[in-house]
Write an enzyme that holds these catalytic residues in place. Structure first.
Site, PDB file in Angstrom:
ATOM      1  NE  ARG A 153      -8.731   6.864   2.406  1.00  0.00           N
ATOM      2  CZ  ARG A 153      -8.902   6.053   3.443  1.00  0.00           C
ATOM      3  NH1 ARG A 153      -7.849   5.511   4.034  1.00  0.00           N
ATOM      4  NH2 ARG A 153     -10.103   5.773   3.895  1.00  0.00           N
ATOM      5  CB  ILE A 154      -4.252  10.805   7.472  1.00  0.00           C
ATOM      6  CG1 ILE A 154      -4.643   9.329   7.599  1.00  0.00           C
ATOM      7  CG2 ILE A 154      -4.022  11.422   8.853  1.00  0.00           C
ATOM      8  CD1 ILE A 154      -3.568   8.415   8.143  1.00  0.00           C
ATOM      9  CG  ASP A 173       0.591  15.828  -1.279  1.00  0.00           C
ATOM     10  OD1 ASP A 173       1.204  15.220  -2.181  1.00  0.00           O
ATOM     11  OD2 ASP A 173      -0.092  15.235  -0.429  1.00  0.00           O
ATOM     12  N   PRO A 204       3.679   9.353   3.489  1.00  0.00           N
ATOM     13  CG  PRO A 204       2.949   8.044   1.726  1.00  0.00           C
ATOM     14  CD  PRO A 204       3.156   9.471   2.111  1.00  0.00           C
ATOM     15  CB  ALA A 231       3.122  10.221   9.191  1.00  0.00           C
ATOM     16  NE  ARG A 232       4.661   3.499   9.123  1.00  0.00           N
ATOM     17  CZ  ARG A 232       3.393   3.417   9.509  1.00  0.00           C
ATOM     18  NH1 ARG A 232       2.888   4.290  10.360  1.00  0.00           N
ATOM     19  NH2 ARG A 232       2.615   2.435   9.062  1.00  0.00           N
ATOM     20  CG  ASP A 256       1.005   7.865  17.463  1.00  0.00           C
ATOM     21  OD1 ASP A 256       0.946   7.474  18.659  1.00  0.00           O
ATOM     22  OD2 ASP A 256       0.549   7.195  16.514  1.00  0.00           O
ATOM     23  CD  GLU A 261       7.349   3.727  15.940  1.00  0.00           C
ATOM     24  OE1 GLU A 261       7.050   4.821  16.411  1.00  0.00           O
ATOM     25  OE2 GLU A 261       6.691   3.166  15.051  1.00  0.00           O
ATOM     26  CG  HIS A 293       2.938   3.528  15.677  1.00  0.00           C
ATOM     27  ND1 HIS A 293       3.953   3.331  14.791  1.00  0.00           N
ATOM     28  CD2 HIS A 293       1.833   3.713  14.901  1.00  0.00           C
ATOM     29  CE1 HIS A 293       3.496   3.375  13.545  1.00  0.00           C
ATOM     30  NE2 HIS A 293       2.198   3.612  13.600  1.00  0.00           N
TER      31      HIS A 293
END
Ligand code: NAD
Length: 328
Positions: A153-154, A173, A204, A231-232, A256, A261, A293
């Site tokens: 989606r993002i 992907d 993810p 993302a992460r 981000d 973190e 974040h």
């Protein structure tokens, strides 16, 4: 139905009030992060909703189960902080949030532009009345190849946003997204590394994606590559990022989310001694932009996160399932 809400920020409270009324549920709000120490707070609650902070592992889930919890929602899209295997074994149904991807996608494009135009340095200089140009030369977007890794989606929304800039768009992907295929060319991972001036991560955090950006993959990238991670943190190996910036293999980072973190982001740590050396060392480079974040943090997303958090539990209770259920 009673729901215990962890990690509630002031800006979520109004939405909690409205949406719990609409859904006819009783919600207790707490600003605490889920942990074993506060696990008994949920006694008598069938549902728990949380944010991304705190490790909701097997031990904690067992305590929740003993306390009568049957449903858990995370008001985040990412769910790497929850042990889904343990939840399923314990009979706790879990769902995540599916708020609009626009806020994170917009933020990602802002990060790309800030990196390309050396904006961190420009901002710093302006604050001390240094309006010189030296060292601030940027690049035109339409001359660049940009790679998006993870076209859910993002990632798809990032591609849509970027399509207006005239850059060459590549995508990677494990599954091809037909909508993304209309805008970008799918290639293998190595082609992303070899050909992209900017690489943006949108998958993810799984075992399969942990440290997907590491010393080896960075070595395959173009000199001066710009890496974006909204993302992460765990997708990128922080040691490899530091080495990449020091060696100038990496031209800029827009992050981000950064490994380590936890306990720093979303907190006011001005008067504390903070011991996370790598995080702070990375933070000080002139060409590394690190935000707290906050890519998700828009008015629209916050309302939707609370709605997903409550409605997901209500749906799972009523029908045994919901659109974003993770423990199928
Ligand atoms: P999504 O599930 O719609 O898309 C994820 C995509 O990643 C899917 O297309 C999936 O096939 C792909 N993928 C999975 N494993 C892969 C692999 N090994 N290699 C390549 N691609 C792989 O999720 P989304 O809504 O687009 O969100 C993506 C991530 O963004 C979330 O998991 C979350 O961690 C992060 N996120 C961050 C913020 C923030 O504030 N910074 C906010 C929201 C989401």
């Amino acid at each position: 139905m009673k729901i215990y809400a962890f990690g509630v920020r002031d800006d979520e409270k109004q939405a909690f009030e409205q949406i719990s009324d609409q859904c006819g549920v009783e919600v207790t709000l707490s600003d605490e992060t889920p942990s074993l120490e506060n696990a008994d707070l949920v006694k008598g609650y069938e549902g728990v909703t949380a944010l991304g902070m705190g490790n909701i592992d097997r031990d904690l889930l067992s305590r929740y189960s003993e306390n009568g919890v049957r449903f858990l929602s995370t008001r985040t899209i990412g769910y790497n902080h929850i042990d889904l295997v343990a939840a399923k074994e314990l009979g706790i149904k879990v769902c995540n949030a599916a708020y609009p991807p626009n806020g994170v996608a917009d933020f990602t494009v802002m990060m790309i532009l800030m990196c390309l135009r050396q904006y961190k340095q420009a901002l710093w200089r302006g604050q001390v009345n240094d309006f010189s140009l030296q060292g601030l030369q940027g690049r035109d977007m339409n001359e660049l190849t940009i790679g998006v890794m993870g076209t859910g989606r993002i990632g798809l929304q990032v591609l849509k946003n970027l399509s207006g800039f005239g850059c060459r768009l590549l995508a990677y992907d494990v599954y091809k997204n037909p909508e993304a295929e209309k805008i970008a060319t799918y290639v293998d991972q190595d082609t992303i590394y070899k050909e992209c001036d900017v690489i943006s991560l949108h998958m993810p955090l799984f075992d399969s994606t942990y440290h997907i950006i590491n010393h080896e993959t960075i070595a395959k990238m173009k000199d001066g590559v710009i890496l974006i991670n909204c993302a992460r943190g765990g997708l990128t190996d922080i040691d490899a990022l530091v080495d990449g910036v020091e060696s100038e293999k990496i031209g800029a980072l827009g992050m981000d989310t950064v490994e380590g973190e936890e306990g720093i982001v979303h907190e006011d740590r001005r008067t504390d001694i903070i011991s996370n050396r790598n995080w702070f060392y990375l933070h000080q480079f002139r060409n590394v932009i690190m935000t707290q974040h906050m890519a998700f943090y828009t008015k629209e997303a916050v309302e939707s996160m609370v709605r997903c958090g409550i409605e997901g539990i209500v749906q799972m209770e009523k029908t045994g399932s919901c659109r974003t259920m993770l423990t199928k």
